[in-house]
Design a protein around this motif. Sequence first.
Motif, PDB file in Angstrom:
ATOM      1  N   ARG A   1      -5.492  -0.549  -4.041  1.00 48.29           N
ATOM      2  CA  ARG A   1      -5.330  -0.241  -2.613  1.00 48.29           C
ATOM      3  C   ARG A   1      -6.599  -0.557  -1.833  1.00 48.29           C
ATOM      4  N   THR A   2      -7.748  -0.328  -2.459  1.00 44.88           N
ATOM      5  CA  THR A   2      -9.016  -0.671  -1.811  1.00 44.88           C
ATOM      6  C   THR A   2      -9.113  -2.179  -1.609  1.00 44.88           C
ATOM      7  N   ARG A   3      -8.703  -2.946  -2.641  1.00 47.27           N
ATOM      8  CA  ARG A   3      -8.729  -4.409  -2.520  1.00 47.27           C
ATOM      9  C   ARG A   3      -7.766  -4.880  -1.430  1.00 47.27           C
ATOM     10  N   ILE A   4      -6.604  -4.231  -1.351  1.00 47.18           N
ATOM     11  CA  ILE A   4      -5.626  -4.600  -0.323  1.00 47.18           C
ATOM     12  C   ILE A   4      -6.203  -4.351   1.069  1.00 47.18           C
ATOM     13  N   ALA A   5      -6.875  -3.213   1.234  1.00 44.90           N
ATOM     14  CA  ALA A   5      -7.494  -2.907   2.534  1.00 44.90           C
ATOM     15  C   ALA A   5      -8.538  -3.959   2.896  1.00 44.90           C
TER      16      ALA A   5
ATOM     17  N   VAL B   1      -6.052 -14.312  -3.947  1.00 46.96           N
ATOM     18  CA  VAL B   1      -5.046 -13.241  -3.967  1.00 46.96           C
ATOM     19  C   VAL B   1      -3.665 -13.878  -4.171  1.00 46.96           C
ATOM     20  N   PRO B   2      -3.010 -13.623  -5.306  1.00 46.16           N
ATOM     21  CA  PRO B   2      -1.742 -14.300  -5.636  1.00 46.16           C
ATOM     22  C   PRO B   2      -0.700 -14.282  -4.526  1.00 46.16           C
TER      23      PRO B   2
ATOM     24  N   THR C   1       0.831  -1.204   0.000  1.00 43.33           N
ATOM     25  CA  THR C   1       0.000   0.000   0.000  1.00 43.33           C
ATOM     26  C   THR C   1       0.862   1.249   0.000  1.00 43.33           C
ATOM     27  N   SER C   2       1.905   1.258   0.825  1.00 48.98           N
ATOM     28  CA  SER C   2       2.797   2.408   0.913  1.00 48.98           C
ATOM     29  C   SER C   2       3.493   2.670  -0.427  1.00 48.98           C
ATOM     30  N   THR C   3       3.947   1.607  -1.076  1.00 49.09           N
ATOM     31  CA  THR C   3       4.620   1.750  -2.364  1.00 49.09           C
ATOM     32  C   THR C   3       3.660   2.256  -3.432  1.00 49.09           C
TER      33      THR C   3
ATOM     34  N   ALA D   1      -8.428  -6.596   6.044  1.00 49.48           N
ATOM     35  CA  ALA D   1      -9.554  -6.723   6.979  1.00 49.48           C
ATOM     36  C   ALA D   1      -9.986  -8.188   7.098  1.00 49.48           C
ATOM     37  N   GLN D   2      -9.954  -8.926   5.989  1.00 55.84           N
ATOM     38  CA  GLN D   2     -10.307 -10.347   6.022  1.00 55.84           C
ATOM     39  C   GLN D   2      -9.299 -11.122   6.874  1.00 55.84           C
ATOM     40  N   LEU D   3      -8.016 -10.800   6.728  1.00 58.48           N
ATOM     41  CA  LEU D   3      -6.996 -11.453   7.543  1.00 58.48           C
ATOM     42  C   LEU D   3      -7.216 -11.150   9.019  1.00 58.48           C
ATOM     43  N   ASN D   4      -7.562  -9.905   9.309  1.00 59.11           N
ATOM     44  CA  ASN D   4      -7.800  -9.514  10.699  1.00 59.11           C
ATOM     45  C   ASN D   4      -9.016 -10.247  11.262  1.00 59.11           C
ATOM     46  N   SER D   5     -10.026 -10.450  10.411  1.00 61.78           N
ATOM     47  CA  SER D   5     -11.227 -11.178  10.838  1.00 61.78           C
ATOM     48  C   SER D   5     -10.878 -12.618  11.215  1.00 61.78           C
TER      49      SER D   5
END
Length: 209
Positions: free
Chosen positions: A73-77, A119-120, A33-35, A81-85
């Motif tokens: 970036r939206t998909r990454i966010a 997600v690759p 995301t930062s990159t 969130a899915q990982l956090n869930s």
Amino acid sequence: MFNLFAKKPTPEELVRKWSSSIRTQQRGLDRQTSTLKQEEKKAERTIKQLAKRGDTASCKILAKELIQSRKQRTRIATNKAQLNSISMELNYQVSKLKVVGSLQKSTQVMKSVNRLMSVPQLQRTLGEMSKEMMKAGVIDEMTEDMMDGLDEDEEEEEDEVERVLAQVTDGLLGEIGQVPVAVSHVEVSEAESEPDLEDMQNRLSALRS
């Protein structure tokens, strides 16, 4: 040599291992995301330079790349969130181990893992984790999830390009409704270097792959 008598990991140990893997993947997504943000800022500067030169065609090409980068970036966010869930559900199950005695099957975890498997950059880690989760009884065998359609109406995409151009160039290019466009402050500087459009496209495309 493989140890047939190796101690089977406890549910707590499994969750700690999975949680550690999840945190590693989340940090990777943060770096991506930062990159992307850095490259987007460079693209915006390049669009402004090209707009001053009147190169509308090149501006539109970069605006499309910029739009795709923002969507990435939206998909990454969403992925983060899915990982956090998953992590929260696993830790919740650990807190209930004394009552239920073992990790329980979780539809929530299964759905999140299933989505993230598309997600690759997450496939390898999630693939190994899902096998361990199946053995532990947390999820069932994975099934193919329906991918959301990414196709957009061409007219909608063109409208979005116009909006981005108006935003990035402060109204010099693009559609900004009925508001008069003031462009007197935009001047071409002789000192500005010629932007490398192809290089900028390649960098943004590489970050999305």
